[in-house]
Design an enzyme around this catalytic site. Sequence first.
Site, PDB file in Angstrom:
ATOM      1  N   HIS A  21       0.844  -1.234  -0.113  1.00  0.00           N
ATOM      2  CA  HIS A  21      -0.100   0.147  -0.166  1.00  0.00           C
ATOM      3  C   HIS A  21       0.951   1.234   0.029  1.00  0.00           C
ATOM      4  CE1 HIS A  21      -4.108  -1.094   0.046  1.00  0.00           C
ATOM      5  NE2 HIS A  21      -3.859  -2.178   0.633  1.00  0.00           N
ATOM      6  N   ASP A  65      -5.069   2.010   1.967  1.00  0.00           N
ATOM      7  CA  ASP A  65      -5.284   1.506   3.361  1.00  0.00           C
ATOM      8  C   ASP A  65      -5.786   2.423   4.194  1.00  0.00           C
ATOM      9  OD1 ASP A  65      -2.974   2.327   3.319  1.00  0.00           O
ATOM     10  OD2 ASP A  65      -2.019   1.393   4.698  1.00  0.00           O
ATOM     11  N   TYR A 111      -8.397   8.094 -17.642  1.00  0.00           N
ATOM     12  CA  TYR A 111      -9.222   8.704 -16.589  1.00  0.00           C
ATOM     13  C   TYR A 111      -9.941  10.296 -17.250  1.00  0.00           C
ATOM     14  CZ  TYR A 111      -8.003   5.048 -13.357  1.00  0.00           C
ATOM     15  OH  TYR A 111      -7.530   3.883 -12.750  1.00  0.00           O
ATOM     16  N   GLU A 156       0.080   8.092  11.509  1.00  0.00           N
ATOM     17  CA  GLU A 156      -1.485   7.855  11.604  1.00  0.00           C
ATOM     18  C   GLU A 156      -2.122   8.650  12.295  1.00  0.00           C
ATOM     19  OE1 GLU A 156      -0.915   2.883  11.500  1.00  0.00           O
ATOM     20  OE2 GLU A 156      -0.261   3.926  13.333  1.00  0.00           O
TER      21      GLU A 156
END
Length: 400
Positions: A104, A109, A306, A381
């Site tokens: 990741h 994630d 895209y 985090e």
Amino acid sequence: MNLKEINVFIKNSVENIYDEIVKVRRKIHMNPELGDEEFQTSKTVKEFLKENNIQFEEIINTGVVATIYNGEGKTVAARADMDALPIFEENNVEYKSIVTGKMHACGHDAHTSIQLGVAKILAENKDKWKGTVRFFFQPAEETDGGAYRMIKAGALNFNGETSKKIDAFFALHMAPEIDLGKIGLKYGKVHATSAMLELIIYGVSAHGALPHKGVDAILIGSKVLEFFQSIISRKIDPREEAVISIGSFKGGETNNVICDKVKMLGTIRTMSAEIRSLIMETIKRDLPKFVESLGGKVEINLKEGYAPVINNDRITEFVEKNIIDLYGKESLEILKEARMDVEDVSYFLNEIDGCFFRLGTRNESKGLIYDLHHPKFNIDEESLKIGMGLQLKNIMEYLK
């Protein structure tokens, strides 16, 4: 609730589930899966939703659409992509990828974990908002556009009905170029559009000592590189953003034979679909004649990528106010330049007024300095708290 009460509720709620969401993020990080292979990740998402009594449906194999109905009112949607990348992780952390060659490295994630946390808090506190919230857990952002396929498969429909309109859309992306605690916001054009380019140039083989008896495909290929750059410099308004990049140029087998075949792979990136079309049409029309003038022939394969990511001004202004109100003016970073990389969140933004913003994760003191798609990319985090908080703020303010 007034503004102050909403902010206190959001911050307390996020703090209360932070440890749980960190565990979810680390579980997903350790078990990365490539586009359309997100079976374990999808299972983790569905188990979390079941545990929190949140209704969901499966879509395009690994995709999940979760919905929380809470009476009459507006409808808001959010999106998180789930796929990883074919990269060997080089981080020395306890939750390092256990799948060799997969990682990741783009923060998906974290996107998925943040969205699960937001869903849990909203489901447990229906007394504080009214309306409907839909959560898109999307596969294959890094490969072939899972967003487009989810929409085509009916992700925006309600129980098979298309009459119920989604009023606003919010999505985020981890941003290692932005310091932790800051949120990057861009009005208007945010990400480029793209096209994939594949060429096969045919020449005529000959002895290396007798080049005049052959047609050198390598020489033609080098001229084709110049041809591409002449499109950018002489066919495109210099005030427009556009780039043609060749990432692979392969031809020849040995040192004394004139090469008779070259294969080139590249991408076209622009900030508008119109300029992309102009470049593609120019290549298809003019390149065969150019190569033939040099004695060769060319096969051209062009495929649109895209769509461009364009934020809605009204929703972006709404998010800007929420950032300042929840985290303070110092947390807002207005981005002046669009990014030339692509993002398939564009397909949702083509259908729904919305805003795609960037969540700062950079922390030099912890060595968290590596860019997206780098084998040492990782996030602070603490950014999970900020992401959950702002998404809750966006949704609750819109639905209050």
